[in-house]
Write a protein that holds these residues in place. Structure first.
Motif, PDB file in Angstrom:
ATOM      1  N   LEU A  33       0.839  -1.195   0.000  1.00  0.00           N
ATOM      2  CA  LEU A  33       0.000   0.000   0.000  1.00  0.00           C
ATOM      3  C   LEU A  33       0.877   1.250   0.000  1.00  0.00           C
ATOM      4  N   PRO A  34       0.594   2.193  -0.888  1.00  0.00           N
ATOM      5  CA  PRO A  34       1.479   3.356  -1.021  1.00  0.00           C
ATOM      6  C   PRO A  34       1.220   4.423   0.036  1.00  0.00           C
ATOM      7  N   SER A  35       2.238   5.209   0.292  1.00  0.00           N
ATOM      8  CA  SER A  35       2.137   6.423   1.100  1.00  0.00           C
ATOM      9  C   SER A  35       3.260   7.339   0.633  1.00  0.00           C
ATOM     10  N   ARG A  36       3.206   8.575   1.048  1.00  0.00           N
ATOM     11  CA  ARG A  36       4.240   9.522   0.659  1.00  0.00           C
ATOM     12  C   ARG A  36       5.609   9.071   1.157  1.00  0.00           C
ATOM     13  N   LEU A  37       5.699   8.653   2.421  1.00  0.00           N
ATOM     14  CA  LEU A  37       6.985   8.227   2.969  1.00  0.00           C
ATOM     15  C   LEU A  37       7.516   6.985   2.249  1.00  0.00           C
ATOM     16  N   ARG A  38       6.647   6.055   1.939  1.00  0.00           N
ATOM     17  CA  ARG A  38       7.081   4.846   1.235  1.00  0.00           C
ATOM     18  C   ARG A  38       7.553   5.181  -0.177  1.00  0.00           C
ATOM     19  N   GLU A  39       6.873   6.116  -0.801  1.00  0.00           N
ATOM     20  CA  GLU A  39       7.294   6.527  -2.145  1.00  0.00           C
ATOM     21  C   GLU A  39       8.671   7.165  -2.104  1.00  0.00           C
ATOM     22  N   LEU A  40       8.898   8.022  -1.122  1.00  0.00           N
ATOM     23  CA  LEU A  40      10.212   8.647  -0.969  1.00  0.00           C
ATOM     24  C   LEU A  40      11.296   7.601  -0.698  1.00  0.00           C
ATOM     25  N   ALA A  41      11.008   6.685   0.223  1.00  0.00           N
ATOM     26  CA  ALA A  41      11.998   5.674   0.587  1.00  0.00           C
ATOM     27  C   ALA A  41      12.307   4.748  -0.582  1.00  0.00           C
ATOM     28  N   ASP A  42      11.279   4.310  -1.284  1.00  0.00           N
ATOM     29  CA  ASP A  42      11.494   3.383  -2.399  1.00  0.00           C
ATOM     30  C   ASP A  42      12.257   4.048  -3.538  1.00  0.00           C
ATOM     31  N   PRO A 115      15.292  -8.607  -8.849  1.00  0.00           N
ATOM     32  CA  PRO A 115      14.798  -8.913  -7.502  1.00  0.00           C
ATOM     33  C   PRO A 115      14.832  -7.684  -6.610  1.00  0.00           C
ATOM     34  N   GLY A 116      13.910  -7.641  -5.657  1.00  0.00           N
ATOM     35  CA  GLY A 116      13.828  -6.500  -4.758  1.00  0.00           C
ATOM     36  C   GLY A 116      14.197  -6.809  -3.332  1.00  0.00           C
ATOM     37  N   SER A 117      14.891  -7.918  -3.126  1.00  0.00           N
ATOM     38  CA  SER A 117      15.322  -8.284  -1.784  1.00  0.00           C
ATOM     39  C   SER A 117      16.619  -9.073  -1.874  1.00  0.00           C
ATOM     40  N   ALA A 118      17.330  -9.148  -0.743  1.00  0.00           N
ATOM     41  CA  ALA A 118      18.591  -9.896  -0.723  1.00  0.00           C
ATOM     42  C   ALA A 118      18.356 -11.365  -1.055  1.00  0.00           C
ATOM     43  N   ALA A 170      19.677  -5.377  -5.094  1.00  0.00           N
ATOM     44  CA  ALA A 170      18.506  -6.029  -4.505  1.00  0.00           C
ATOM     45  C   ALA A 170      18.502  -5.872  -2.989  1.00  0.00           C
ATOM     46  N   THR A 171      19.671  -5.996  -2.373  1.00  0.00           N
ATOM     47  CA  THR A 171      19.777  -5.836  -0.921  1.00  0.00           C
ATOM     48  C   THR A 171      19.469  -4.410  -0.505  1.00  0.00           C
ATOM     49  N   ILE A 172      19.988  -3.447  -1.248  1.00  0.00           N
ATOM     50  CA  ILE A 172      19.745  -2.037  -0.920  1.00  0.00           C
ATOM     51  C   ILE A 172      18.261  -1.714  -1.038  1.00  0.00           C
ATOM     52  N   MET A 173      17.624  -2.172  -2.117  1.00  0.00           N
ATOM     53  CA  MET A 173      16.200  -1.887  -2.300  1.00  0.00           C
ATOM     54  C   MET A 173      15.351  -2.600  -1.254  1.00  0.00           C
ATOM     55  N   GLY A 174      15.753  -3.811  -0.892  1.00  0.00           N
ATOM     56  CA  GLY A 174      14.993  -4.546   0.105  1.00  0.00           C
ATOM     57  C   GLY A 174      15.021  -3.899   1.482  1.00  0.00           C
ATOM     58  N   ARG A 175      16.071  -3.135   1.753  1.00  0.00           N
ATOM     59  CA  ARG A 175      16.200  -2.481   3.056  1.00  0.00           C
ATOM     60  C   ARG A 175      15.948  -0.983   2.977  1.00  0.00           C
ATOM     61  N   SER A 176      15.414  -0.518   1.862  1.00  0.00           N
ATOM     62  CA  SER A 176      15.319   0.922   1.631  1.00  0.00           C
ATOM     63  C   SER A 176      14.450   1.625   2.665  1.00  0.00           C
ATOM     64  N   ARG A 177      13.338   1.038   3.049  1.00  0.00           N
ATOM     65  CA  ARG A 177      12.438   1.710   3.997  1.00  0.00           C
ATOM     66  C   ARG A 177      13.038   1.770   5.384  1.00  0.00           C
ATOM     67  N   GLU A 178      13.672   0.681   5.817  1.00  0.00           N
ATOM     68  CA  GLU A 178      14.314   0.694   7.126  1.00  0.00           C
ATOM     69  C   GLU A 178      15.501   1.655   7.134  1.00  0.00           C
ATOM     70  N   THR A 179      16.262   1.698   6.044  1.00  0.00           N
ATOM     71  CA  THR A 179      17.371   2.643   5.939  1.00  0.00           C
ATOM     72  C   THR A 179      16.857   4.074   5.983  1.00  0.00           C
ATOM     73  N   PHE A 180      15.744   4.326   5.298  1.00  0.00           N
ATOM     74  CA  PHE A 180      15.141   5.657   5.268  1.00  0.00           C
ATOM     75  C   PHE A 180      14.690   6.059   6.678  1.00  0.00           C
TER      76      PHE A 180
END
Length: 213
Positions: A33-42, A115-118, A170-180
């Motif tokens: 589900l999208p949100s502004r913060l998720r869009e920024l992080a992704d 892929p979008g995860s490690a 893939a690892t970076i994208m998979g952790r993008s929200r937590e990193t953000f």
């Protein structure tokens, strides 16, 4: 969740950024589900992943130059591949710093193929590793020591290059929200940018939510 229809509510007035960054708020909400913060992080994660792949690929080019030179290829491959690799590393580091120091432009659509995860990246790498390994194993018998060394070294370099281009992004994208979230919590300058964005952002369609992350 199965059997539930999720919809993010409109932003309650006066909610601080800390509320939207809370992991407790994000945990029960489906990640798609999208949100502004998720869009920024992704978006930031996708851009960082591209630069990160460049850093990894640059390092592999440097190793390839050293390997070719060690096999008797002379200094020319070492110089060419070394300069190319070092340039990619420097550009990648500068690009990652630039992306991480500002909020990304989310008006442009970024398409990430892969892929979008490690775990997904490692699975794809394993597939290529087995396929390439089978090819090397089929031609290795009967080869001389120098040719065998070249085959094995080439296989290792290809696997390292695939790691840089598949597993790293893939690892970076998979952790993008937590990193953000971590950056928004620990980096005061970046947090200030988000605070300003929270005040000025308006949903482009309907009454979309600013968070959760």
């Amino acid at each position: 969740m199965t059997g539930q229809s999720w919809r993010l509510p409109a932003d309650p007035p006066g909610r601080p950024l800390e509320y939207w960054l809370s992991p407790d708020l994000a945990r029960p909400v489906p990640p798609e589900l999208p949100s502004r913060l998720r869009e920024l992080a992704d978006t930031q994660g996708t851009l960082t992943a591209a630069w990160g792949a460049g850093i990894g690929a640059g390092a592999v080019f440097v190793l390839a130059g050293i390997f070719v030179a060690a096999l008797g290829g002379g200094l020319a491959p070492l110089v060419v591949l070394g300069v190319l690799g070092a340039t990619l590393v420097v550009l990648g580091v500068l690009g990652c710093r630039r992306v991480g120091s500002r909020l990304p432009d989310t008006t442009r659509t970024l398409i990430a193929r892969g892929p979008g995860s490690a775990r997904g990246g490692l699975s794809m790498l394993a597939f290529f590793g087995v396929a390439l390994g089978a090819g090397v194993a089929s031609v290795a018998p009967g080869q001389g020591k120098s040719m065998l060394t070249a085959l094995i070294g080439t296989y290792v370099l290809i696997m390292l290059f695939l790691t840089a281009c598949i597993v790293v992004p893939a690892t970076i994208m998979g952790r993008s929200r937590e990193t953000f979230r971590r950056k928004a919590t620990n980096d005061t300058g970046f947090r200030a940018l988000l605070e300003q964005d929270l005040v000025t952002w308006r949903p482009p369609v309907g009454n979309a939510s600013y968070g959760p992350l």
